[in-house]
Design a protein around this motif. Structure first.
Motif, PDB file in Angstrom:
ATOM      1  N   LYS A 121      17.379  21.496 -57.905  1.00 55.63           N
ATOM      2  CA  LYS A 121      16.453  20.834 -56.976  1.00 55.63           C
ATOM      3  C   LYS A 121      16.702  21.293 -55.540  1.00 55.63           C
ATOM      4  N   ARG A 122      17.983  21.409 -55.173  1.00 52.71           N
ATOM      5  CA  ARG A 122      18.290  21.825 -53.801  1.00 52.71           C
ATOM      6  C   ARG A 122      17.849  23.268 -53.547  1.00 52.71           C
ATOM      7  N   LEU A 123      18.065  24.123 -54.533  1.00 55.61           N
ATOM      8  CA  LEU A 123      17.646  25.516 -54.373  1.00 55.61           C
ATOM      9  C   LEU A 123      16.122  25.647 -54.337  1.00 55.61           C
ATOM     10  N   LEU A 124      15.432  24.848 -55.150  1.00 53.10           N
ATOM     11  CA  LEU A 124      13.966  24.929 -55.203  1.00 53.10           C
ATOM     12  C   LEU A 124      13.318  24.467 -53.901  1.00 53.10           C
ATOM     13  N   THR A 125      14.046  23.715 -53.097  1.00 57.20           N
ATOM     14  CA  THR A 125      13.495  23.217 -51.832  1.00 57.20           C
ATOM     15  C   THR A 125      14.146  23.853 -50.609  1.00 57.20           C
ATOM     16  N   ASP A 126      15.031  24.828 -50.835  1.00 54.78           N
ATOM     17  CA  ASP A 126      15.742  25.459 -49.726  1.00 54.78           C
ATOM     18  C   ASP A 126      14.910  26.619 -49.168  1.00 54.78           C
ATOM     19  N   PRO A 127      14.635  26.621 -47.866  1.00 55.11           N
ATOM     20  CA  PRO A 127      13.827  27.702 -47.286  1.00 55.11           C
ATOM     21  C   PRO A 127      14.491  29.071 -47.376  1.00 55.11           C
ATOM     22  N   ARG A 128      15.759  29.093 -47.727  1.00 57.02           N
ATOM     23  CA  ARG A 128      16.465  30.376 -47.884  1.00 57.02           C
ATOM     24  C   ARG A 128      16.280  30.965 -49.285  1.00 57.02           C
ATOM     25  N   VAL A 129      15.447  30.306 -50.098  1.00 61.35           N
ATOM     26  CA  VAL A 129      15.134  30.799 -51.447  1.00 61.35           C
ATOM     27  C   VAL A 129      13.640  31.112 -51.498  1.00 61.35           C
ATOM     28  N   SER A 130      13.311  32.332 -51.896  1.00 60.91           N
ATOM     29  CA  SER A 130      11.929  32.811 -51.892  1.00 60.91           C
ATOM     30  C   SER A 130      11.469  33.150 -53.305  1.00 60.91           C
ATOM     31  N   LYS A 131      10.142  33.143 -53.503  1.00 67.85           N
ATOM     32  CA  LYS A 131       9.565  33.630 -54.761  1.00 67.85           C
ATOM     33  C   LYS A 131       8.840  34.956 -54.561  1.00 67.85           C
ATOM     34  N   ASP A 132       8.907  35.490 -53.343  1.00 68.06           N
ATOM     35  CA  ASP A 132       8.180  36.708 -53.022  1.00 68.06           C
ATOM     36  C   ASP A 132       9.068  37.933 -53.219  1.00 68.06           C
ATOM     37  N   ALA A 133       8.892  38.603 -54.356  1.00 71.15           N
ATOM     38  CA  ALA A 133       9.716  39.772 -54.677  1.00 71.15           C
ATOM     39  C   ALA A 133       9.458  40.913 -53.705  1.00 71.15           C
ATOM     40  N   ARG A 134       8.238  41.024 -53.232  1.00 71.05           N
ATOM     41  CA  ARG A 134       7.908  42.134 -52.324  1.00 71.05           C
ATOM     42  C   ARG A 134       8.706  42.039 -51.029  1.00 71.05           C
TER      43      ARG A 134
END
Length: 414
Positions: free
Chosen positions: A50-63
């Motif tokens: 949950k913390r990682l899913l809401t952390d701005p330092r974690v992205s879903k943009d591979a590009r």
């Protein structure tokens, strides 16, 4: 002793929960190897996830944030390439994600979802009539094929204005996209056919708009101007919503039926009023997440996990990939106790992450729950003697470490 070698993920998904247990045994996070020899961090602790899913330092943009894609190491030959290469809110980060989600939300409203209830009830009745007819001579009926599949695919097709005759083609394409054991070329070909199908749909809806989500997304795109939603983003958004909106609900209904048929004492709780159908749905989502693991997220900078309540020594390095291990998190004994593996509709704490968390929480979750809330009681009311036609251990899982369901669910309705 040093660090253990990474755990190799089985692309065929033959033992989703056994593998989830092996991931948990290595701690809240564990190094894993995905198909194609790609390493990632699998996160199985629900609190850390949950913390990682809401952390701005974690992205879903591979590009932007996965160097292996940017430097050409990850190519279209990689089996999961299309999962990370699409351009929609599934892979968007920051402002791009907010922009896309707002546009989609305009079309995919709670009111539109609620208005579908009478139609879902009608489709359910029609499917049950067909099953009753097939079961009159005590033949085995494949419930996944005859009920779990056709209900969500008909609903999603009507929701997006896809012609009914295109349903079987759509289903076969979505199956291929979730089959992580398939040849990369087959998955790429499936995506190309999916895009061709949806481009045809968009062209048709531009010419003759209707009261459907495709027309709504086109209107949102055109009203905001080309700088707000590109044609590629429009198509990728349709791919996301149609495939995810169909596959997850198929597995939710499949897994719920299987759980109740293999745990008759839990069905008895519902029939006696000691539990509700909502309890069944939420416990199914916890114990048998329809999406077992979801690729991928990426660390925007070094992430010392101790800052997030994780292991002191663990650091997810900048640019490293993260796998959300939802099936493992749902059965975490740290959260759900020693009986976390047990399906129990009376369980007080059924919290789960099956639909994601934070800004990427699934927009279609209310629709999936609504379909299951209509389908399950209707099925068990119509066929109170419903039972599996084969021993549970003979059922085979779908060929995927992402999708969690059965290839077939043979039952007798008499």
């Amino acid at each position: 002793m040093g660090n253990p070698s990474p755990l190799v993920i089985d692309a065929t998904g033959r033992d989703i929960h056994g593998e989830a247990a092996r991931i948990r045994a290595r701690g809240p996070v564990a190094r894993v190897v995905l198909p194609g020899e790609v390493e990632a961090w699998a996160v199985s602790s629900p609190e850390l996830l949950k913390r990682l899913l809401t952390d701005p330092r974690v992205s879903k943009d591979a590009r932007q944030h996965w160097p292996r894609l940017a430097n050409g190491e990850i190519t279209p030959d990689w089996p999961l390439f299309t999962w990370v290469a699409v351009q929609n809110m599934f892979t968007a980060y920051g402002g791009d994600h907010k922009r896309l989600r707002i546009l989609v939300s305009k079309a995919f409203t709670a009111r539109r979802t609620a208005a579908l209830q009478p139609r879902i009830e009608e489709i359910t009745r029609q499917l049950l009539d067909r099953i009753e007819e097939a079961g009159r001579d005590s033949r085995t009926v494949d419930l996944r094929e005859e009920f779990c599949y056709p209900l969500p695919i008909q609903v999603i097709s009507e929701l997006f204005g896809l012609p009914e005759e295109r349903g079987p083609v759509l289903r076969s394409l979505v199956d291929r996209l979730f089959d992580t054991s398939s040849d990369p070329g087959e998955m790429t070909a499936a995506y190309e056919r999916m895009y061709a199908l949806l481009a045809e749909l968009v062209a048709s809806k531009r010419e003759s708009p209707g009261d459907d989500l495709t027309s709504g997304l086109i209107a949102a795109r055109d009203e905001e101007g080309d700088t707000r939603l590109s044609e590629q983003e429009l198509l990728d958004t349709l791919v996301l919503m149609i495939s995810a909106g169909h596959e997850t609900t198929v597995n939710l209904i499949d897994n719920a039926v299987h759980a109740l048929l293999t745990h008759p004492e839990q069905l008895a709780h519902v029939r006696a009023g000691r539990a509700t159908w909502d309890d069944v749905i939420e416990e199914t989502l916890r114990a048998d997440a329809p999406v077992a693991s979801l690729p991928l997220r990426y660390a925007v900078e070094d992430l010392p996990l101790a800052e997030l309540g994780g292991p002191d020594a663990a650091v997810i390095g900048k640019g490293e990939a993260i796998l959300a291990a939802y099936a493992a998190a749902g059965r975490d004994p740290e959260r759900h106790g020693k009986d976390a593996d047990r399906f129990d509709v009376t369980r007080a704490d059924k919290e789960h992450l099956a639909f994601g968390y934070g800004v990427h929480h699934c927009l279609g979750a209310p629709l999936g729950r609504l379909e299951a809330r209509i389908a399950l009681p209707a099925l068990f009311d119509r066929f109170p003697g419903l039972h599996l036609a084969v021993p549970s251990e003979e059922l085979r899982p779908v060929d995927s470490f992402i999708s969690n369901g059965h290839r077939s669910l043979p039952v007798r309705v008499s």
